[in-house]
Design a protein around this motif. Structure first.
Motif, PDB file in Angstrom:
ATOM      1  N   UNK A   1     -40.944 -28.999  88.547  1.00 17.93           N
ATOM      2  CA  UNK A   1     -40.679 -30.109  87.633  1.00 17.93           C
ATOM      3  C   UNK A   1     -41.933 -30.634  86.952  1.00 17.93           C
ATOM      4  N   UNK A   2     -42.977 -30.894  87.707  1.00 23.56           N
ATOM      5  CA  UNK A   2     -44.231 -31.333  87.086  1.00 23.56           C
ATOM      6  C   UNK A   2     -45.410 -31.063  87.999  1.00 23.56           C
ATOM      7  N   UNK A   3     -46.603 -31.235  87.412  1.00 22.49           N
ATOM      8  CA  UNK A   3     -47.834 -31.062  88.174  1.00 22.49           C
ATOM      9  C   UNK A   3     -48.650 -32.343  87.977  1.00 22.49           C
TER      10      UNK A   3
ATOM     11  N   UNK B   1     -48.148 -29.906  75.889  1.00 24.11           N
ATOM     12  CA  UNK B   1     -48.863 -29.106  76.895  1.00 24.11           C
ATOM     13  C   UNK B   1     -48.056 -27.869  77.289  1.00 24.11           C
ATOM     14  N   UNK B   2     -47.539 -27.182  76.286  1.00 22.54           N
ATOM     15  CA  UNK B   2     -46.950 -25.856  76.479  1.00 22.54           C
ATOM     16  C   UNK B   2     -45.850 -25.858  77.534  1.00 22.54           C
ATOM     17  N   UNK B   3     -44.987 -26.873  77.423  1.00 21.33           N
ATOM     18  CA  UNK B   3     -43.787 -26.890  78.268  1.00 21.33           C
ATOM     19  C   UNK B   3     -44.008 -27.413  79.677  1.00 21.33           C
ATOM     20  N   UNK B   4     -45.235 -27.824  80.002  1.00 20.46           N
ATOM     21  CA  UNK B   4     -45.509 -28.326  81.354  1.00 20.46           C
ATOM     22  C   UNK B   4     -45.574 -29.852  81.332  1.00 20.46           C
ATOM     23  N   UNK B   5     -44.768 -30.480  82.185  1.00 22.51           N
ATOM     24  CA  UNK B   5     -44.836 -31.931  82.338  1.00 22.51           C
ATOM     25  C   UNK B   5     -46.016 -32.257  83.246  1.00 22.51           C
ATOM     26  N   UNK B   6     -46.955 -33.037  82.721  1.00 26.83           N
ATOM     27  CA  UNK B   6     -48.177 -33.373  83.449  1.00 26.83           C
ATOM     28  C   UNK B   6     -48.168 -34.853  83.795  1.00 26.83           C
TER      29      UNK B   6
ATOM     30  N   UNK C   1     -47.473 -37.139  80.561  1.00 28.96           N
ATOM     31  CA  UNK C   1     -47.800 -36.619  79.226  1.00 28.96           C
ATOM     32  C   UNK C   1     -46.636 -35.785  78.709  1.00 28.96           C
TER      33      UNK C   1
ATOM     34  N   UNK D   1     -41.696 -22.442  74.493  1.00 30.07           N
ATOM     35  CA  UNK D   1     -42.924 -23.263  74.473  1.00 30.07           C
ATOM     36  C   UNK D   1     -43.824 -22.962  75.657  1.00 30.07           C
ATOM     37  N   UNK D   2     -43.284 -22.274  76.667  1.00 28.98           N
ATOM     38  CA  UNK D   2     -44.021 -22.033  77.903  1.00 28.98           C
ATOM     39  C   UNK D   2     -43.492 -22.910  79.017  1.00 28.98           C
ATOM     40  N   UNK D   3     -44.147 -22.837  80.169  1.00 22.65           N
ATOM     41  CA  UNK D   3     -43.729 -23.652  81.312  1.00 22.65           C
ATOM     42  C   UNK D   3     -44.303 -23.122  82.605  1.00 22.65           C
ATOM     43  N   UNK D   4     -44.070 -23.885  83.668  1.00 23.43           N
ATOM     44  CA  UNK D   4     -44.567 -23.479  84.986  1.00 23.43           C
ATOM     45  C   UNK D   4     -43.802 -22.241  85.454  1.00 23.43           C
TER      46      UNK D   4
END
Lengths: 134, 134
Positions: free
Chosen positions: A78-80, A124-129, A119, B74-77
């Motif tokens: 889900x996120x990092x 950020x390229x599909x990553x929830x930060x 964020x 978009x990308x992702x983990x």
């Protein structure tokens, strides 16, 4: 700006089953579940030697992970969360770079009682930060 | 069984843009890109104090991350890699628990030159897990 990886959050539809899997199948140390009604999740911490994984199960009607689990019914990453030393300075630098925050853009008190910001994954390229001030 | 989080892998459609974002917007230390034709990816390491993030861009026709990026343009983990001390012992314990490996089930040489196995995400709540013998 980015410090340690504080945690990697994994949304799961069944926290008891996921906890058993990490504990019994993967042989990891897991915490007792912690019910966090103000964050709309129940969480179990998987303690690794250098960081932790947080298993999140939705709690209540307005859980922030409900939409994610609708799209990913089996669960998923889900996120990092990265640690920062000064979240206001971090936000200023991010805003200058054109990055967007979720919500009001004001730091909220996160699940660990520290100020956090999320964020926008589109920046950020599909990553929830998540940024957490430590 | 699970040791340190060795890395968190993030698939991205544009490695140069993602590298610039982690370096300039997020202020992280990033490596030069490493071209790994035998793994079908080009990788940039984002060095954090306690672990690393690997930004992966597909390389060649049969990249193992191509399908993921088709689903998530978009990308992702993409996956999380845990260190284990004995990958054969880990596999035996996993197979006993009913967990499935991807591919042949035989450890392959991973991107860091160490034996690795990938576990089926359906057995781990939608998370693709890599085990790497260190």
């Amino acid at each position: 700006m980015l410090g340690r990886v504080n945690h990697i959050a994994i949304a799961v539809p069944d926290l008891a089953a996921a906890t058993a899997s990490y504990r019994d199948t993967l042989g990891a140390r897991v915490s007792q579940p912690q019910v966090l009604p103000e964050h709309g999740v129940t969480v179990v911490f998987v303690e690794l030697p250098n960081t932790k994984v947080e298993l999140l199960e939705p709690l209540g009607e307005y859980s922030p992970i409900a939409a994610f689990l609708e799209k990913n019914p089996s669960g998923g990453m889900h996120h990092i969360c990265y640690e920062v030393s000064d979240i206001i300075a971090a936000r200023e630098q991010l805003v200058k770079s054109g990055a967007r925050m979720l919500g009001s853009g004001e730091p909220q008190t996160g699940a660990h009682g520290k100020p956090v910001l999320f964020l926008h994954p589109k920046d950020f390229f599909g990553t929830l930060i998540e940024l957490e001030q430590i």
